[in-house]
Motif scaffolding. Structure first.
Motif, short mmCIF file in Angstrom:
data_model
loop_
_atom_site.label_atom_id
_atom_site.label_comp_id
_atom_site.label_asym_id
_atom_site.label_seq_id
_atom_site.Cartn_x
_atom_site.Cartn_y
_atom_site.Cartn_z
N GLY A 263 0.90 -1.16 0.02
CA GLY A 263 0.06 0.27 0.01
C GLY A 263 0.77 1.18 0.24
N ASP A 264 0.26 2.28 -0.57
CA ASP A 264 1.05 3.35 -0.64
C ASP A 264 1.23 4.32 0.61
OD1 ASP A 264 1.15 3.62 -3.44
OD2 ASP A 264 -0.77 4.59 -3.79
N THR A 265 0.48 4.09 1.89
CA THR A 265 0.59 4.83 2.77
C THR A 265 1.89 4.33 3.82
OG1 THR A 265 -1.82 5.31 3.18
CG2 THR A 265 -0.47 5.01 4.96
N HIS A 266 2.00 2.80 3.68
CA HIS A 266 3.14 2.19 4.24
C HIS A 266 4.38 2.56 3.46
CE1 HIS A 266 5.67 -0.62 5.97
NE2 HIS A 266 6.17 -0.99 4.95
N VAL A 267 4.29 2.46 2.26
CA VAL A 267 5.56 2.86 1.59
C VAL A 267 5.84 4.36 1.66
CG1 VAL A 267 6.75 2.62 -0.81
CG2 VAL A 267 5.29 0.69 -0.05
N ASP A 268 4.95 5.16 1.52
CA ASP A 268 5.32 6.60 1.78
C ASP A 268 5.89 6.95 3.05
OD1 ASP A 268 4.47 6.89 -0.92
OD2 ASP A 268 2.38 7.66 -0.17
N ARG A 269 5.36 6.24 4.03
CA ARG A 269 5.98 6.33 5.42
C ARG A 269 7.31 5.87 5.62
NH1 ARG A 269 1.62 4.63 7.96
NH2 ARG A 269 2.27 2.65 8.09
N ALA A 270 7.70 4.86 4.88
CA ALA A 270 9.00 4.20 4.86
C ALA A 270 10.19 4.98 4.36
CB ALA A 270 8.94 2.80 4.40
N GLN A 271 9.60 5.58 3.18
CA GLN A 271 10.28 6.58 2.21
C GLN A 271 10.68 7.93 3.06
OE1 GLN A 271 11.53 4.08 0.25
NE2 GLN A 271 11.62 5.59 -1.48
N ALA A 272 9.74 8.28 3.59
CA ALA A 272 9.84 9.53 4.48
C ALA A 272 10.80 9.46 5.55
CB ALA A 272 8.48 9.97 4.83
N ARG A 273 10.67 8.40 6.27
CA ARG A 273 11.79 8.08 7.19
C ARG A 273 13.28 7.45 6.61
NH1 ARG A 273 7.61 4.58 9.17
NH2 ARG A 273 8.59 2.83 8.70
N GLN A 274 13.28 7.59 5.44
CA GLN A 274 14.75 6.86 5.06
C GLN A 274 15.81 8.28 5.08
OE1 GLN A 274 14.94 5.22 0.77
NE2 GLN A 274 16.02 6.83 0.35
N THR A 275 17.01 7.71 5.62
CA THR A 275 18.17 8.53 5.93
C THR A 275 19.16 8.07 4.99
OG1 THR A 275 18.94 7.27 7.62
CG2 THR A 275 17.20 8.96 8.16
N PRO A 276 20.35 9.00 4.72
CA PRO A 276 21.59 8.59 4.03
C PRO A 276 22.10 6.97 4.54
CG PRO A 276 21.54 10.56 4.37
CD PRO A 276 20.53 10.22 5.39
N PHE A 277 21.82 6.81 6.05
CA PHE A 277 22.18 5.51 6.75
C PHE A 277 21.29 4.35 6.05
CE2 PHE A 277 22.04 2.55 10.05
CZ PHE A 277 23.23 2.39 10.25
N THR A 278 20.03 4.60 5.89
CA THR A 278 19.12 3.52 5.56
C THR A 278 18.87 3.33 3.96
OG1 THR A 278 17.07 4.78 5.88
CG2 THR A 278 18.14 3.36 7.57
N ALA A 279 19.37 4.28 3.27
CA ALA A 279 18.92 4.31 1.91
C ALA A 279 19.33 3.04 1.06
CB ALA A 279 19.71 5.58 1.01
#
Length: 373
Positions: A263-279
């Motif tokens: 779902g878009d909601t989950h993926v958008d939330r995961a992408q928003a939390r992405q940092t250079p460390f987790t990219a």
């Protein structure tokens, strides 16, 4: 019906990849590349008629590249392979170009390595065919290194294969090259296409590959310094890198599947939390988990959801379980089917694990019911 001699390696359930050889060589041309590709693909290497282990009688004088392409399709059919990725060198690449134009429904992608849409006109090939029919292959084999490889480099196995090839079948392959010219049909090619050129290749110089790249929509061209005509033998690491990039499921497709399942909601939330460390980890998930595993058609998404739920219960990953209960509903599982999966885990993963799983699933399903109401 006799088939082309071939060698298959890699998981039977993996995406199929057929590898074609150059004139005068055998499937040993791919020895330093195919085993690595077989990690992710079912790799099938084949020999030209009269070369390696293939019978000379599979081809006759006056043959065409289309005749060779038909032999490749017959081989694929015998192995139960309907649609496949294809990579070929020189004449093997010409076979791939023919398939891309005339049988595009059979190709998932194409890579033409040190090849051409034409081979400098019919005259030289007719002359070579006549020479071989008259004198055999010993003289040509003596000059193979100069035609195939840069100065000081040799592959004795391939030179031996050249010397041992059947003269009649070799000459018939020359007939096929003499008659081959697909330049007017190149814009029709619609499969993802990679062109690999050896910058030191005198037989099919980079200009020949550029000509194809300019005509085929969205084709990719890679030029390899230090490589002559048999690039997979001389620069196997570079050829392997180009093919892996070409054959790998792109992250874009992985992200598409990830959104469809989670779902878009989950993926958008995961992408928003992405940092250079987790990219890099997020990219890894999109390419590998979603771009390769979840796109494999061997299992349906419903089946994958059932397996995933079971694995998450077994390891006690209940936060992930909640996410995949939602995914299972999106993939078509009913609450009753989800309950049946969790009941199965009670037998094989333990009652306490299943008890926690039922609690998690019940909460998620109640939230869904509330949102729907």
């Amino acid at each position: 019906m006799k088939l082309l001699h071939h060698h298959a390696e890699g998981p039977v359930t993996a995406p199929p990849l057929l590898l074609g050889p150059s004139l005068g060589t055998s499937y040993a041309l791919w020895d330093k590349v195919a085993p690595e590709l077989s990690i992710t693909h079912r790799v099938v290497r084949w020999d030209l008629p009269g070369h390696g282990g293939s019978a000379p009688g599979l081809i006759e004088a006056g043959a065409t590249v289309g005749d060779l392409a038909d032999l490749v399709l017959a081989l694929a059919d015998s192995l139960g392979i309907e649609r496949f990725a294809y990579a070929g060198v020189s004449l093997g690449g010409a076979v791939g170009l023919h398939l891309a134009v005339h049988r595009p429904e059979r190709l998932a992608s194409l890579a033409a390595v040190c090849s051409s849409a034409h081979f400098n006109g019919a005259g030289p090939w007719r002359e070579r065919a006549a020479l071989v029919r008259r004198e055999g292959l010993a003289g040509l084999a003596d000059g193979a290194d100069a035609r195939w490889l840069t100065s000081g480099f040799t592959v004795p196995r391939l030179v031996r294969d050249h010397r041992d090839a059947d003269p009649g079948a070799y000459a018939a392959c020359c007939d096929a090259l003499a008659a081959f010219d697909l330049r007017d049909r190149l814009p029709e090619i619609g499969v993802p296409t990679l062109l690999v050129a050896g910058r030191a290749d005198p037989a099919t110089p980079p200009a020949h590959l550029r000509e194809i790249a300019d005509a085929v929509p969205d084709a990719t061209l890679v030029e390899l310094p230090g490589a002559s005509h048999l690039a997979p033998a001389q620069r196997p690491e570079a050829v392997l890198a180009a093919l892996r990039s070409h054959l790998g499921a792109p992250a874009g497709r992985g992200m598409e599947v990830r959104r469809e399942v989670l779902g878009d909601t989950h993926v958008d939330r995961a992408q928003a939390r992405q940092t250079p460390f987790t990219a890099r980890f997020q990219d890894f998930i999109s390419r590998y988990a979603w771009g390769e595993i979840w796109t494999d058609p061997t299992l349906s998404r419903r089946e994958r959801s059932m397996i995933t739920l079971t694995a998450l219960v077994a390891h006690g990953h209940y936060d992930e379980l909640a996410m995949h209960v939602r995914a299972a509903r999106r993939n078509g599982l009913t609450p009753e089917e989800i309950g049946a999966v969790l009941l199965q885990t009670a037998v094989y993963c333990g009652v306490p694990a299943a008890n926690s799983a039922f609690a998690t699933a019940q909460r998620v399903l109640a939230e869904e019911d509330s949102a729907a109401g």
